[in-house]
Write a protein that holds these residues in place. Sequence first.
Motif, PDB file in Angstrom:
ATOM      1  N   HIS A  21       8.861   2.123   2.335  1.00  0.00           N
ATOM      2  CA  HIS A  21      10.026   2.923   1.943  1.00  0.00           C
ATOM      3  C   HIS A  21       9.824   3.497   0.546  1.00  0.00           C
ATOM      4  O   HIS A  21       9.056   2.965  -0.252  1.00  0.00           O
ATOM      5  CB  HIS A  21      11.310   2.067   1.975  1.00  0.00           C
ATOM      6  CG  HIS A  21      11.282   0.942   0.993  1.00  0.00           C
ATOM      7  ND1 HIS A  21      10.650  -0.251   1.252  1.00  0.00           N
ATOM      8  CD2 HIS A  21      11.775   0.826  -0.274  1.00  0.00           C
ATOM      9  CE1 HIS A  21      10.769  -1.058   0.205  1.00  0.00           C
ATOM     10  NE2 HIS A  21      11.440  -0.428  -0.737  1.00  0.00           N
ATOM     11  N   HIS A  33       7.649   3.626  -4.956  1.00  0.00           N
ATOM     12  CA  HIS A  33       6.518   2.762  -4.625  1.00  0.00           C
ATOM     13  C   HIS A  33       5.238   3.549  -4.355  1.00  0.00           C
ATOM     14  O   HIS A  33       5.281   4.660  -3.823  1.00  0.00           O
ATOM     15  CB  HIS A  33       6.835   1.960  -3.350  1.00  0.00           C
ATOM     16  CG  HIS A  33       7.937   0.962  -3.516  1.00  0.00           C
ATOM     17  ND1 HIS A  33       7.873  -0.095  -4.395  1.00  0.00           N
ATOM     18  CD2 HIS A  33       9.153   0.846  -2.896  1.00  0.00           C
ATOM     19  CE1 HIS A  33       8.982  -0.805  -4.307  1.00  0.00           C
ATOM     20  NE2 HIS A  33       9.787  -0.257  -3.416  1.00  0.00           N
ATOM     21  N   ASP A  60      13.782   3.103  -6.504  1.00  0.00           N
ATOM     22  CA  ASP A  60      12.497   2.637  -6.004  1.00  0.00           C
ATOM     23  C   ASP A  60      11.531   3.813  -5.964  1.00  0.00           C
ATOM     24  O   ASP A  60      11.887   4.900  -5.485  1.00  0.00           O
ATOM     25  CB  ASP A  60      12.646   2.092  -4.571  1.00  0.00           C
ATOM     26  CG  ASP A  60      12.841   0.584  -4.528  1.00  0.00           C
ATOM     27  OD1 ASP A  60      13.069  -0.020  -5.588  1.00  0.00           O
ATOM     28  OD2 ASP A  60      12.753   0.023  -3.413  1.00  0.00           O
ATOM     29  N   GLU A 112       5.252  -4.945  -1.993  1.00  0.00           N
ATOM     30  CA  GLU A 112       6.594  -5.167  -1.443  1.00  0.00           C
ATOM     31  C   GLU A 112       6.645  -4.847   0.052  1.00  0.00           C
ATOM     32  O   GLU A 112       7.517  -5.341   0.776  1.00  0.00           O
ATOM     33  CB  GLU A 112       7.620  -4.303  -2.197  1.00  0.00           C
ATOM     34  CG  GLU A 112       9.057  -4.698  -1.906  1.00  0.00           C
ATOM     35  CD  GLU A 112      10.069  -3.867  -2.682  1.00  0.00           C
ATOM     36  OE1 GLU A 112      10.327  -4.189  -3.859  1.00  0.00           O
ATOM     37  OE2 GLU A 112      10.607  -2.893  -2.116  1.00  0.00           O
TER      38      GLU A 112
HETATM   39 ZN    ZN Z   1      11.517  -1.213  -2.684  1.00  0.00          ZN
END
Ligand code: ZN
Length: 178
Positions: free
Chosen positions: A68, A55, A53, A61
């Motif tokens: 996160h 982000h 991930d 999300e």
């Molecule tokens: Zn995520």
Amino acid sequence: MQRALIVVDMSNDFIADDGVLTCGSAGQATVQPILQAVQAAYDHGDFIVFACDAHAIDDPEFALWTTHCVVGTYGAKLVADLQMFYENHKGDRVRYLPKTKYDAFFETDLAKWLHEQGIREVIVCGVCTSICCYATASGAYYRGYEVYIDPDLMADLTPEAHQFAIQHMQDVLKVNLL
Ligand code: ZN
């Protein structure tokens, strides 16, 4: 036949004690077995992808999950042992793949890259079993890859979610247990 080992979301936010979405001890218990699997895959001439991930601070999300794995933060970084492996081995067969959705194939060049390497078999490991591992195994299944998993190389937020997802992947994605 060469394979690719896809290591999903072994980042501090999902693994470390102070990670915001941590799998805790279950996640931490996978670190050394995954490191061994990564080393064995490397020694065997296989390919390794650390799909994590990554982000933006305003990722949609975060309406669903707490903030996160924001790019550039401690939380987004691979756990130390895997980060060290990556830094020491990155190259043609070892790569880092930032992703913004659960599925490591979604809007990434993963399928194209695997195709270029002639790879038809993938091993999926990491966290969370029922979320990003499941989604990535689905992405591989939809694209016709033979998918392998080892339940000891995955963890989830709860043991129940882990157990369900392991069985579900066998039932609906025809994954093979290692
Ligand atoms: Zn995520």
